[in-house]
Design a protein around this motif. Sequence first.
Motif, PDB file in Angstrom:
ATOM      1  N   ALA A 193       0.824  -1.214   0.000  1.00  0.00           N
ATOM      2  CA  ALA A 193       0.000   0.000   0.000  1.00  0.00           C
ATOM      3  C   ALA A 193       0.856   1.261   0.000  1.00  0.00           C
ATOM      4  CB  ALA A 193      -0.931  -0.007   1.208  1.00  0.00           C
ATOM      5  N   VAL A 194       1.978   1.219   0.674  1.00  0.00           N
ATOM      6  CA  VAL A 194       2.855   2.388   0.760  1.00  0.00           C
ATOM      7  C   VAL A 194       3.776   2.469  -0.445  1.00  0.00           C
ATOM      8  CG1 VAL A 194       4.728   3.447   2.074  1.00  0.00           C
ATOM      9  CG2 VAL A 194       2.795   2.431   3.274  1.00  0.00           C
ATOM     10  N   THR A 195       4.373   1.352  -0.831  1.00  0.00           N
ATOM     11  CA  THR A 195       5.398   1.385  -1.871  1.00  0.00           C
ATOM     12  C   THR A 195       4.863   1.399  -3.286  1.00  0.00           C
ATOM     13  OG1 THR A 195       5.569  -1.022  -1.879  1.00  0.00           O
ATOM     14  CG2 THR A 195       7.045   0.182  -0.399  1.00  0.00           C
ATOM     15  N   THR A 196       3.704   0.820  -3.518  1.00  0.00           N
ATOM     16  CA  THR A 196       3.207   0.677  -4.879  1.00  0.00           C
ATOM     17  C   THR A 196       1.929   1.446  -5.143  1.00  0.00           C
ATOM     18  OG1 THR A 196       4.192  -1.511  -4.955  1.00  0.00           O
ATOM     19  CG2 THR A 196       2.562  -1.019  -6.633  1.00  0.00           C
ATOM     20  N   MET A 197       1.017   1.402  -4.223  1.00  0.00           N
ATOM     21  CA  MET A 197      -0.294   1.989  -4.458  1.00  0.00           C
ATOM     22  C   MET A 197      -0.357   3.488  -4.137  1.00  0.00           C
ATOM     23  SD  MET A 197      -1.590  -0.629  -5.715  1.00  0.00           S
ATOM     24  CE  MET A 197      -3.230  -0.038  -6.007  1.00  0.00           C
ATOM     25  N   ASP A 198       0.515   3.969  -3.315  1.00  0.00           N
ATOM     26  CA  ASP A 198       0.520   5.382  -2.934  1.00  0.00           C
ATOM     27  C   ASP A 198       0.977   6.229  -4.123  1.00  0.00           C
ATOM     28  OD1 ASP A 198       1.017   7.941  -1.935  1.00  0.00           O
ATOM     29  OD2 ASP A 198       1.717   7.186  -0.017  1.00  0.00           O
ATOM     30  N   PRO A 199       0.140   7.146  -4.613  1.00  0.00           N
ATOM     31  CA  PRO A 199       0.500   7.959  -5.783  1.00  0.00           C
ATOM     32  C   PRO A 199       1.786   8.770  -5.597  1.00  0.00           C
ATOM     33  CG  PRO A 199      -1.821   8.238  -5.253  1.00  0.00           C
ATOM     34  CD  PRO A 199      -1.209   7.427  -4.138  1.00  0.00           C
ATOM     35  N   ARG A 200       2.181   9.029  -4.376  1.00  0.00           N
ATOM     36  CA  ARG A 200       3.424   9.786  -4.147  1.00  0.00           C
ATOM     37  C   ARG A 200       4.665   8.954  -4.442  1.00  0.00           C
ATOM     38  NH1 ARG A 200       2.907  11.227   1.834  1.00  0.00           N
ATOM     39  NH2 ARG A 200       2.015   9.161   1.759  1.00  0.00           N
ATOM     40  N   HIS A 201       4.531   7.625  -4.477  1.00  0.00           N
ATOM     41  CA  HIS A 201       5.696   6.762  -4.651  1.00  0.00           C
ATOM     42  C   HIS A 201       5.691   5.939  -5.933  1.00  0.00           C
ATOM     43  CE1 HIS A 201       5.511   7.218  -0.149  1.00  0.00           C
ATOM     44  NE2 HIS A 201       6.681   7.705  -0.465  1.00  0.00           N
ATOM     45  N   ARG A 202       4.540   5.792  -6.551  1.00  0.00           N
ATOM     46  CA  ARG A 202       4.475   4.924  -7.724  1.00  0.00           C
ATOM     47  C   ARG A 202       4.878   5.676  -8.988  1.00  0.00           C
ATOM     48  NH1 ARG A 202      -1.938   4.537  -7.483  1.00  0.00           N
ATOM     49  NH2 ARG A 202      -2.425   6.497  -8.513  1.00  0.00           N
ATOM     50  N   VAL A 203       5.281   4.920  -9.971  1.00  0.00           N
ATOM     51  CA  VAL A 203       5.651   5.468 -11.267  1.00  0.00           C
ATOM     52  C   VAL A 203       4.750   4.815 -12.308  1.00  0.00           C
ATOM     53  CG1 VAL A 203       7.467   5.659 -12.991  1.00  0.00           C
ATOM     54  CG2 VAL A 203       8.043   5.779 -10.568  1.00  0.00           C
ATOM     55  N   LEU A 204       4.056   5.624 -13.052  1.00  0.00           N
ATOM     56  CA  LEU A 204       3.196   5.120 -14.117  1.00  0.00           C
ATOM     57  C   LEU A 204       3.876   5.369 -15.456  1.00  0.00           C
ATOM     58  CD1 LEU A 204      -0.267   6.464 -12.912  1.00  0.00           C
ATOM     59  CD2 LEU A 204       0.723   4.213 -12.537  1.00  0.00           C
ATOM     60  N   CYS A 205       3.880   4.366 -16.296  1.00  0.00           N
ATOM     61  CA  CYS A 205       4.495   4.491 -17.614  1.00  0.00           C
ATOM     62  C   CYS A 205       3.443   4.244 -18.678  1.00  0.00           C
ATOM     63  CB  CYS A 205       5.616   3.471 -17.777  1.00  0.00           C
ATOM     64  SG  CYS A 205       6.948   3.686 -16.620  1.00  0.00           S
ATOM     65  N   ARG A 206       3.346   5.152 -19.615  1.00  0.00           N
ATOM     66  CA  ARG A 206       2.419   4.962 -20.728  1.00  0.00           C
ATOM     67  C   ARG A 206       3.043   3.958 -21.691  1.00  0.00           C
ATOM     68  NH1 ARG A 206      -0.252   9.882 -23.641  1.00  0.00           N
ATOM     69  NH2 ARG A 206      -1.522   9.636 -21.795  1.00  0.00           N
ATOM     70  N   ILE A 207       2.257   2.995 -22.083  1.00  0.00           N
ATOM     71  CA  ILE A 207       2.716   1.978 -23.022  1.00  0.00           C
ATOM     72  C   ILE A 207       2.027   2.228 -24.349  1.00  0.00           C
ATOM     73  CG2 ILE A 207       2.784  -0.486 -23.534  1.00  0.00           C
ATOM     74  CD1 ILE A 207       2.734  -0.952 -20.499  1.00  0.00           C
ATOM     75  N   ARG A 208       2.825   2.384 -25.378  1.00  0.00           N
ATOM     76  CA  ARG A 208       2.300   2.629 -26.717  1.00  0.00           C
ATOM     77  C   ARG A 208       2.368   1.325 -27.509  1.00  0.00           C
ATOM     78  NH1 ARG A 208       1.791   8.039 -26.989  1.00  0.00           N
ATOM     79  NH2 ARG A 208       3.210   9.329 -25.799  1.00  0.00           N
ATOM     80  N   ILE A 209       1.687   1.299 -28.615  1.00  0.00           N
ATOM     81  CA  ILE A 209       1.674   0.107 -29.461  1.00  0.00           C
ATOM     82  C   ILE A 209       3.102  -0.318 -29.814  1.00  0.00           C
ATOM     83  CG2 ILE A 209       0.980  -0.811 -31.708  1.00  0.00           C
ATOM     84  CD1 ILE A 209      -1.310  -0.517 -29.655  1.00  0.00           C
ATOM     85  N   GLU A 210       3.972   0.667 -30.031  1.00  0.00           N
ATOM     86  CA  GLU A 210       5.368   0.343 -30.374  1.00  0.00           C
ATOM     87  C   GLU A 210       6.044  -0.431 -29.246  1.00  0.00           C
ATOM     88  OE1 GLU A 210       4.629   3.982 -30.290  1.00  0.00           O
ATOM     89  OE2 GLU A 210       3.643   3.605 -32.181  1.00  0.00           O
ATOM     90  N   GLY A 211       5.592  -0.238 -28.014  1.00  0.00           N
ATOM     91  CA  GLY A 211       6.191  -0.905 -26.860  1.00  0.00           C
ATOM     92  C   GLY A 211       5.414  -2.115 -26.395  1.00  0.00           C
ATOM     93  N   ALA A 212       4.461  -2.578 -27.186  1.00  0.00           N
ATOM     94  CA  ALA A 212       3.589  -3.680 -26.768  1.00  0.00           C
ATOM     95  C   ALA A 212       4.363  -4.973 -26.514  1.00  0.00           C
ATOM     96  CB  ALA A 212       2.500  -3.911 -27.806  1.00  0.00           C
ATOM     97  N   GLU A 213       5.322  -5.272 -27.354  1.00  0.00           N
ATOM     98  CA  GLU A 213       6.082  -6.511 -27.186  1.00  0.00           C
ATOM     99  C   GLU A 213       6.872  -6.484 -25.880  1.00  0.00           C
ATOM    100  OE1 GLU A 213       9.698  -8.771 -29.445  1.00  0.00           O
ATOM    101  OE2 GLU A 213       8.091  -7.978 -30.702  1.00  0.00           O
ATOM    102  N   GLU A 214       7.525  -5.374 -25.616  1.00  0.00           N
ATOM    103  CA  GLU A 214       8.290  -5.236 -24.370  1.00  0.00           C
ATOM    104  C   GLU A 214       7.355  -5.264 -23.159  1.00  0.00           C
ATOM    105  OE1 GLU A 214      11.710  -5.083 -22.112  1.00  0.00           O
ATOM    106  OE2 GLU A 214      11.541  -5.340 -24.279  1.00  0.00           O
ATOM    107  N   ALA A 215       6.210  -4.609 -23.273  1.00  0.00           N
ATOM    108  CA  ALA A 215       5.237  -4.589 -22.177  1.00  0.00           C
ATOM    109  C   ALA A 215       4.737  -5.995 -21.877  1.00  0.00           C
ATOM    110  CB  ALA A 215       4.074  -3.679 -22.522  1.00  0.00           C
TER     111      ALA A 215
END
Length: 59
Positions: free
Chosen positions: A5-27
């Motif tokens: 809850a603290v390390t992953t779910m808390d918006p102050r600590h998490r990092v969101l990455c936008r995944i584009r179609i070009e990155g679908a295989e890596e994702a």
Amino acid sequence: MRTLAVTTMDPRHRVLCRIRIEGAEEAEKICLLMGSEVAPRRQFIAAGATELDEARIDI
């Protein structure tokens, strides 16, 4: 000890990455980290261990 809850779910600590179609295989490779099978996750971690940047580890 830090909880999910603290390390992953808390918006102050998490990092969101936008995944584009070009990155679908890596994702798709990274999404295996969320599955219940341990072996693929272990292989992913071991394969990336040589690229570890110890300066980015928050202990």
